[in-house]
Design an enzyme around this catalytic site. Structure first.
Site, PDB file in Angstrom:
ATOM      1  N   LYS A 119       0.814  -1.225   0.000  1.00  0.00           N
ATOM      2  CA  LYS A 119       0.000   0.000   0.000  1.00  0.00           C
ATOM      3  C   LYS A 119       0.843   1.269   0.000  1.00  0.00           C
ATOM      4  O   LYS A 119       0.621   2.181  -0.792  1.00  0.00           O
ATOM      5  CB  LYS A 119      -0.929   0.004   1.219  1.00  0.00           C
ATOM      6  CG  LYS A 119      -2.285  -0.597   0.930  1.00  0.00           C
ATOM      7  CD  LYS A 119      -3.270  -0.265   2.050  1.00  0.00           C
ATOM      8  CE  LYS A 119      -4.703  -0.408   1.615  1.00  0.00           C
ATOM      9  NZ  LYS A 119      -5.111  -1.666   1.051  1.00  0.00           N
ATOM     10  N   GLU A 203      -7.625  13.611   5.331  1.00  0.00           N
ATOM     11  CA  GLU A 203      -7.808  13.146   3.962  1.00  0.00           C
ATOM     12  C   GLU A 203      -9.006  13.854   3.352  1.00  0.00           C
ATOM     13  O   GLU A 203     -10.016  14.072   4.026  1.00  0.00           O
ATOM     14  CB  GLU A 203      -8.070  11.627   3.984  1.00  0.00           C
ATOM     15  CG  GLU A 203      -7.519  10.885   2.801  1.00  0.00           C
ATOM     16  CD  GLU A 203      -7.555   9.376   3.046  1.00  0.00           C
ATOM     17  OE1 GLU A 203      -8.670   8.849   3.176  1.00  0.00           O
ATOM     18  OE2 GLU A 203      -6.478   8.754   3.123  1.00  0.00           O
ATOM     19  N   ARG A 295      -3.572  -8.595 -12.175  1.00  0.00           N
ATOM     20  CA  ARG A 295      -4.119  -9.905 -12.569  1.00  0.00           C
ATOM     21  C   ARG A 295      -5.374  -9.670 -13.392  1.00  0.00           C
ATOM     22  O   ARG A 295      -5.795  -8.534 -13.581  1.00  0.00           O
ATOM     23  CB  ARG A 295      -4.483 -10.687 -11.308  1.00  0.00           C
ATOM     24  CG  ARG A 295      -5.439  -9.868 -10.434  1.00  0.00           C
ATOM     25  CD  ARG A 295      -6.031 -10.648  -9.295  1.00  0.00           C
ATOM     26  NE  ARG A 295      -6.645  -9.746  -8.315  1.00  0.00           N
ATOM     27  CZ  ARG A 295      -7.863  -9.244  -8.409  1.00  0.00           C
ATOM     28  NH1 ARG A 295      -8.623  -9.519  -9.446  1.00  0.00           N
ATOM     29  NH2 ARG A 295      -8.347  -8.444  -7.479  1.00  0.00           N
TER      30      ARG A 295
END
Lengths: 504, 163
Positions: A119, A203, A295
């Protein structure tokens, strides 16, 4: 640098194993499937050229046993391993071990998997590549003045979160500057009580964001393309429920801009294969990087439906060292596709997983529909694996056509025999705000009450009873005749009927 | 004569049932319904005094139907549906941990009341009472680990006193 792939081990199960087998067959490539004792009868076992039993035991001894899977690939003389999604698909050590064993890992390099799985590290890398990240303040300088100054730079509304946090404790939404200090004190107090640590971070708060992701394909010859976007805003508990492509919130200009960002990332990473860049799209049209999935995604079929490309085929071709045979300008964007995930779960009881035997589980009959599943009618859904039964995908010249076709197809596919989210999906698809494409990640919680199942109407109850009394639940659809015995049996089978007033 | 049946766990009552080998008719909630089978075995719904009739599209399995996108499950009038339902009922759907127990032995609960919280597959699931009843056993306490398919709580159904 061309490499030969004649046989692939599929390190996965269920619908995605079936999906990979389908493309491999078309390309003349053999497949080796894996299964556990309880999965012997599942379609992914029969769909492969050969299958190897993993016995029984916890996942760590079966589908997640890296060395065992690599040994099986070697023993069965596979040249490559396709990891599917989930399981070991984003496991850098598995990718590395596969390559060290002299096998091809169908996916990006272990280094990229590692970087994007971290992360913090991935955000740092994204910052270097000038990718927009959600504006925030993550510093140990916790002085009120410093925090207030940072808050003003970020702008409002913003979120104050406990650095040590989780579970919503010490979390505050602040809507304007005048309320900041008061909320900061409250958040710090809560954080101190809950975690013994009053450090906070700030944030930018996105009020009604959409989840938009860009599909990318990169070959080993320096070509990096994007295959447009998917919108996956309809989620519950961070689990996607409905996905679509393209997104109604993405204009041509925004698509070009997000695509450019996506390609800058894949170039910057020297990426290889198929991948997805997930973004949050704010109401003001600004987008922020969330994470990268290195993926194939569960929802890849909607991209295939609008582009006509087979993503598994391209994964294999790229792994063989082939260059992409088309340019960015040649990537089609045709019509609109929807995908729903059919789960064995109870939407009226906190989406708790359910089990049971699949009955009346049918394939959709209309054109432009696709059912990706790892089950057949009559098979058991157990708690051993993911509760997803199937993905139903529809395509139409526009969103409305795909939506209507999806509702009709859901009514056809069923299944019966166990509790599923099938009715909940229909309610979502019929919701006026969904029809108007007012889709945000808060859709399901915001419309919780309207999405609850309505009481049965008497007309519907009567139809069910009529069908029951006519014996329609005792005969297969093909064999439905006006047999008198059918009716008689139906009557007998309703043994629970009783005379009124017969209550115990 | 009146008859009762249970559909999706609710009791309904019909009266004046008439039937032969290919048709059935009854009264439900003050309205007469008429259904018949056509030569293809499809169910046709008709209305009295109305020439129009229509096919009712459905898919079926024993004791259940999917009509207009709704799953309709018949169960015995006398007992609650037991299989194929939400695992929430009163057995643990999978191995997990008991986080909270809301009720004690002897407590009366209403359908939908929260009984306990189970943590499984990293998610919290509130197990609610599937029917009105009385708790007669609470084998687990908070913090206990449970295996799959274990009875989490003993609950005895009580019939409505006013019926």
């Amino acid at each position: 640098m061309a490499r030969v792939i004649k046989r692939i081990l599929i390190a996965n199960r269920g619908e995605i194993a079936c999906r990979i087998e389908r493309t491999a067959r078309r390309m003349g490539i053999e497949t080796v499937a894996l299964y556990t004792d309880e999965e012997k009868a599942l379609p992914h076992v029969r769909g492969a050229t050969q299958a190897v039993c993993l016995g029984t035991g916890p996942l760590s001894e079966t589908y997640l046993n890296q060395q065992r899977l690599i040994d099986i690939a070697k023993q069965t003389k596979c040249e490559a391993i396709h990891p599917g999604y989930g399981f070991l698909s984003e496991n850098a050590s598995f990718a590395r071990a596969t390559e060290l064993a002299g096998l091809i890992f169908i996916g990006p390099s272990p280094e990229v998997i590692e970087l994007m799985g971290d992360k913090k590290g991935s955000k740092v890398k994204m910052g270097e590549l000038k990718v927009p990240l959600i504006p925030g303040y993550h510093s140990d300088e916790q002085d009120s003045n410093a925090l207030e100054k940072a808050a003003k730079t970020i702008g409002f509304p913003l979120l104050i979160k406990a650095s040590a946090g989780g579970g919503g404790k010490g979390m505050r939404i602040v809507r304007n500057a005048s309320e900041f200090l008061e909320n900061l004190e409250g958040a710090k107090r809560e954080a101190m009580n809950a975690f013994g640590d009053d450090r906070v971070l700030l944030e930018k708060f996105l009020e009604n964001p959409r989840h938009i992701e860009i599909q990318v394909l990169s070959d080993t010859h320096g070509h990096h393309l994007f295959l447009h976007e998917r919108e996956c805003s309809i989620q519950r508990r961070y689990q996607k429920v409905i996905e679509e492509a393209p997104s109604t919130a993405v204009s041509e200009t925004l698509r070009a801009e997000m695509g450019k960002t996506a390609v800058a990332i894949t170039k910057g990473l020297n990426y290889r294969g198929a991948g997805t860049l997930e973004f949050m799209l704010d109401e003001d049209g600004k987008f922020y990087f969330l994470e990268m999935n290195t993926r194939l995604q569960v929802e890849h079929p909607v991209t295939e439906m609008i582009t006509g490309l087979d993503l598994v085929e391209w994964q294999i071709r790229i792994a063989r060292g082939e260059p992409l045979s088309f340019t960015q300008g040649q990537v089609p964007l045709h019509g609109h596709a929807l995908e729903v995930r059919l789960y064995a779960e109870d939407p009226d009881n906190e989406f708790l997983p359910c089990t049971g035997e699949l009955k009346a589980f049918n394939k959709p009959t209309q054109a432009h529909t696709r059912l990706d599943t790892g089950y057949e009618n009559g098979q058991q859904v157990t708690t051993s694996f993911d509760p997803m039964i199937a993905k139903l995908i529809t395509w139409g010249p526009d969103r409305e056509a795909a939506r209507v076709l999806m509702i009709e197809s859901l009514k056809e596919v069923g299944p019966l025999g166990l509790t599923t989210n099938q009715e909940f999906l229909i309610r979502l698809l019929e919701h006026p705000e969904f029809i108007k494409a007012q889709t945000t990640t808060k859709f399901i919680s915001a419309h919780e009450n309207e999405l609850k199942s309505a009481e049965l109407t008497f007309d519907l109850v009567a139809q069910a009873l009529g069908a029951k009394l006519l014996g329609l639940d005792r005969v297969s659809a093909q064999a439905q005749t006006q047999s008198t015995s059918g009716v008689a049996q139906a009557w007998e089978s309703l043994g629970g009927f009783r005379l009124n007033g017969d209550l115990p | 004569m009146k008859k009762e049946f249970r559909l999706n766990d609710e009791l309904y009552e019909i009266s004046d049932l008439k039937r032969d080998s290919t048709s059935v008719s009854f009264m439900l909630s003050g309205k007469r319904y008429l259904f018949s089978l056509d030569s293809q075995g499809q169910m046709i719904e008709s209305e009295e005094g109305n020439e129009v009739s229509r096919v009712v599209r459905l898919i079926s399995a024993p004791d259940e139907f999917l009509i207009h996108g709704r799953r309709l499950v018949f169960s015995s009038v006398r007992k609650m549906k037991a299989s194929g339902g939400a695992l929430g009922t009163l057995t643990s759907p999978m191995p997990g941990k008991i986080l909270k127990v809301f009720v004690a032995t002897g407590a009366s609960v209403k359908k939908g009341d929260p009984l306990l919280v189970l943590e499984a597959m990293k998610m919290e699931h509130t197990i609610k009472a599937p029917f009105d009843g009385v708790v007669h056993s609470t084998p687990f306490k908070e913090g206990d680990q449970v295996q799959a398919k274990v009875e989490l709580m003993g609950l005895k159904e009580v019939q409505d006193a006013d019926s």
